[in-house]
Design an enzyme around this catalytic site. Structure first.
Site, mmCIF file in Angstrom:
data_model
loop_
_atom_site.group_PDB
_atom_site.id
_atom_site.type_symbol
_atom_site.label_atom_id
_atom_site.label_comp_id
_atom_site.label_asym_id
_atom_site.label_seq_id
_atom_site.Cartn_x
_atom_site.Cartn_y
_atom_site.Cartn_z
ATOM 1 C CB SER A 167 -41.368 -10.459 -2.953
ATOM 2 O OG SER A 167 -41.701 -11.046 -1.707
ATOM 3 C CE LYS A 168 -38.054 -16.561 -3.966
ATOM 4 N NZ LYS A 168 -37.132 -15.443 -4.027
ATOM 5 N NE ARG A 169 -41.602 -11.723 2.458
ATOM 6 C CZ ARG A 169 -41.073 -10.656 1.889
ATOM 7 N NH1 ARG A 169 -39.953 -10.759 1.224
ATOM 8 N NH2 ARG A 169 -41.663 -9.478 1.986
ATOM 9 C CB THR A 201 -34.774 -14.569 -6.730
ATOM 10 O OG1 THR A 201 -35.579 -13.415 -7.026
ATOM 11 C CG2 THR A 201 -33.314 -14.143 -6.749
#
Ligand code: GLU
Length: 302
Positions: free
Chosen positions: A233-235, A10
């Site tokens: 996370s990628k956030r 993701t």
């Protein structure tokens, strides 16, 4: 011993997933075991094109050597269908026509993973409605397992989770089913992953029993938290993406994060040397069962 790393594509590899990759890799290699790789691309709407290849490339560049072919969940639907049929024949499944809103409205106390399902459709879906999801009936008892870091864990599935979904309303097989079938088929005996999956583990332990198979040994690693207190996370942006350039430094930090006290003299060592140090020195006993803040800004490109 067979271990594995099972990233969801993701986004790029980040510090949190590197910790899981490193822990599973070092523990498998320390035991002269096999280390498998699986791309968990089942939830197609969340898959980012190119992310799986990017993850594999950076793992390879950092010297994480995996055994055998990479398994892709997106190619295994036939197998999941077959597994579902086995459970169907055992009378353990039912169709559920409840909408998300109804489930939320009928849930007295939402669990960690969403509302507890009250079993509304156990005696058959509401007439006149098209089927939405397939659920597994859970027993009225406590499921236990002993985690390698978090110790004895207990969960009363019926009151804390409820009958859970194995095939989603959108037709996709659920993570809980896929992970158990994949690990079973690959002969995985040790699952090392992030502590965010601790609450899913009793569901998976119960699923193993439905297939008359012993569960693997579970080891959950503490989560790396960003400064906002959320799991990294990628956030949290590009700064936390692990690349071939910043990867060695990130491995040193991940060893430190896991309480392993890597020598300061290895801070700028190549990734291969750090992995080698880790295989020799990694000790599970010193991994503290507590999530920890990580200064994400220190994981940046050199
Ligand atoms: N694919 C999951 C993740 O990336 C891990 C699943 C597992 O290790 O069981 O968070």
């Amino acid at each position: 011993m067979v271990g594995r790393f099972a990233p969801s594509p993701t986004g790029p590899l980040h510090f949190g997933s590197l910790v899981a990759a490193l822990g599973s890799y070092l523990l498998a290699r320390q035991d002269q075991g096999r280390w498998l790789l699986r791309i968990e691309d089942l939830d197609t709407p969340r898959v980012v094109p190119g992310a799986a290849d990017a993850i594999l490339t950076v793992l390879d560049r950092l010297g994480f050597e995996w055994d055998g072919e990479v398994v892709y969940q997106s190619r295994r639907s036939g197998r999941y269908r077959q597994a579902l049929d086995v459970l169907q024949q055992k009378g353990l499944l039912y169709d559920c026509s409840c909408s998300r809103r109804e489930i939320l409205a009928s849930a007295p106390h939402p669990g960690e993973d969403g509302p507890v399902y009250q079993g509304t459709c156990r005696r058959g879906p509401v007439p006149g409605r098209s089927q939405r999801a397939t659920r597994l009936m859970v027993p009225d008892r406590i499921v236990c397992h002993t985690d390698g870091v978090y110790g004895l864990r207990e969960q009363h599935l019926r009151s804390e989770v409820g009958d859970f979904v194995l095939k989603r309303a959108d037709g996709l097989f659920a993570y809980q089913l896929a992970v158990v079938i994949d690990d079973l088929d690959s002969g995985v005996t040790q699952v090392v992953r992030g502590a965010d999956l601790l609450s899913s583990t009793p569901r998976q332990v119960y699923l193993y029993s439905c297939f008359n198979a012993p569960p693997p040994h579970y080891i959950h690693l503490p989560l790396a938290l960003a400064r906002d207190g959320e799991k990294i996370s990628k956030r949290h942006g590009q700064g936390v993406e692990i690349t071939a350039q910043n990867g060695a430094g990130a491995i040193w930090m991940a060893l430190d994060f896991l309480g392993q006290n890597p020598p300061a003299g290895l801070r700028n060592a190549p990734a291969a040397e750090l992995l080698c140090w880790g295989v020799t020195h990694f000790r599970l006993e010193v991994v503290a069962p507590a999530d920890r803040l990580v200064e994400t800004t220190v994981v940046h490109d050199k």
